[in-house]
Design a protein around this motif. Structure first.
Motif: not given
Length: 495
Positions: A175-183
């Motif tokens: 998910s885009q949320s997953h990418v955002a949280k990782r970054l």
């Protein structure tokens, strides 16, 4: 003019993801192309690790090696031609020098093949244009990366390919949320990133820190965390470290406020009055009235020091440098008056506590709860250990909430209270305790706007201010009016 189509990691047009992939499709079959279906048999010595990939986790391959001895390698790895790889990533030429291939997927299989004594390694060839996509799928979905390594991989690919978070999420299959949280994790101090990598700090809690804390506090948390790591005998939980960091930052801001006030008024700044005057003599030097402050200013021995109260937005404290004369002599400079004020302060505190013990028996309105909770949250106040004790005593005196007799046990039991009206009542009692503690322990010359609001809250429920309290409220309101007038004058001059 036709709109330019967005392209993916390999240059192919972005396509909608199929609603549901076939369960039988393996990761390798999902990412390989038709012309890459022939299995290669490569010498293990000819294969280099991919420098773009973090060190593979191949600690325990004994069982897999035993299987390979029995039946051989059942599933091929993925490789890319070393020449093609270097042409695309010349910065890694030295790292893969002397090898014909670069391994993209199958690190455990190759380690097991080596342990099993096999001569060759089976692999499928991939084109370099899809290298990023291959590595991400292999590592992200097989949990081969820590949260920090995953974030770094996302960052590298996004920068190199010019992808948005949305495109990155689409191609990584997350998910885009997953990418955002990782970054977000990459903005943490280095010591906290290390804690996440070592599973000491959960990624979700680390992201919450990024959301909740200021940059200053995050930096302090990182510094304290590194100090704990350097001193393993110092047992501190993550919650303790965050609390200590917040207090350290708040203290630094109080110091800066006192220094700025001293500079603005052209008087001395004193960071640690107890060290200067002595632990048991420091209060003799404290100035509690405006009259005493002006007298000290005229003598030339006025100093300002940081407030000792919890929180950040509190007034600096005023002291006199000179040693006070005996209170029995005529030249006491207001010391007798100061003792009377201390006595009046204690009496007012006693009266408020008695009133609180009775008023908390009467259920508050939702508006009262919301008002006090909002004020408490915006002022950054929280329930410390001494506040917990007062809140427990008030609540239990009114027959509200848990019955635990130990403060921290009582605090822990609050989460188990199920009835909504009781929870609301307890929240109101806790905020009362927070502001009561702040009023009692504030040695500031003036009350703050929030302090006045707390006293007004009590008077609305029937409390009568003492003469001492009313005087402090009047002085504070007068100061606030003066400050507002000065601000207007300043804005007028700037205009």
């Amino acid at each position: 003019m036709m709109a330019e189509k967005k392209t993916g990691l390999g240059g192919a047009p972005l396509q909608r993801r199929e609603p549901k992939a076939r369960k039988s499709a393996s990761l390798v079959s999902a990412v390989r192309t038709q012309d890459e279906s022939s299995v290669l048999y490569l010498a293990l010595s000819e294969i280099a690790d991919n420098p773009e990939n973090p060190e593979a986790r191949v600690q325990d391959v004994a069982e897999l090696a035993d299987s390979m001895r029995e039946v051989g390698q059942l599933q091929p790895g993925l490789v890319v031609d070393a020449g093609e790889f270097v042409a695309e990533y010349p910065q890694h030429a030295e790292a893969v020098a002397g090898r014909a291939w670069v391994l993209l997927a199958g690190h455990r299989r190759r380690a097991a093949a080596q342990a099993a004594g096999l001569d060759t390694f089976q692999a499928l060839r991939r084109g370099v244009a899809r290298l990023d996509e291959t590595v991400l799928h292999e590592n992200v979905h097989r949990k081969a990366l820590t949260a920090i390594e995953e974030a770094q991989a996302f960052g590298r690919v996004m920068e190199r390919r010019g992808l948005s978070q949305r495109d990155m999420a689409r191609h990584a299959g997350v998910s885009q949320s997953h990418v955002a949280k990782r970054l977000k994790l990459l903005k943490l101090p280095e010591s906290l990133q290390q804690a996440v990598s070592e599973d000491v700090l959960a990624p979700a809690k680390a992201v919450k820190l990024m959301t909740d804390e200021s940059e200053e506090t995050l930096a302090e948390i990182g510094a304290q965390w590194a100090d704990v790591e350097a001193r393993p005998g110092w047992a501190h939980s993550p919650a303790d470290i965050v609390h200590d960091a917040r207090q350290t930052v708040a203290r630094a801001r109080r110091v800066e406020a006192a220094r700025a006030k001293a500079d603005a008024e052209g008087v001395e700044f004193l960071e640690d009055p107890p060290a200067t005057f002595g632990q048991f003599k420091v209060y003799d030097h404290r100035l509690l009235t405006k009259k005493d402050v002006e007298a000290a200013r005229e003598r030339g021995d006025l100093v300002y020091a940081p407030s000792t109260s919890w929180g950040e937005n509190v007034e600096p404290l005023a002291y006199r440098r000179s040693v006070p004369t005996s209170p029995n002599t005529p030249s006491s400079d207001g010391q007798a008056e100061q003792r009377e004020r201390v006595k009046a302060d204690k009496a007012a505190t006693k009266a408020r506590r008695a009133f609180l013990a009775e008023t908390v028996k009467r259920k508050p309105t939702t508006a009262e709860v919301t008002r006090l909770l909002t004020m408490t949250a915006l002022a950054g106040e929280s329930m410390m250990s001494h506040v917990t004790g007062l809140a427990r005593q008030l609540a239990q005196g009114a027959g509200i909430g848990p019955a635990q007799e130990i403060d921290w046990d009582w605090r822990g039991a609050l989460a188990d209270v199920e009835k909504a009206s009781t929870r609301e009542h307890l929240a109101w009692i806790i905020t009362l305790a927070i502001w009561e503690d702040r009023i009692k322990n504030s040695h500031s010359l003036y009350l703050s706007t929030e302090d006045i609001a707390y006293l007004e809250h009590l008077t609305e429920r029937g409390y009568v201010l003492s003469d001492f309290e009313q005087e402090k409220v009047n002085d504070a309101r007068a100061r606030l009016q003066e400050d507002a007038a000065e601000d207007q004058d300043s804005e007028g001059e700037q205009a």
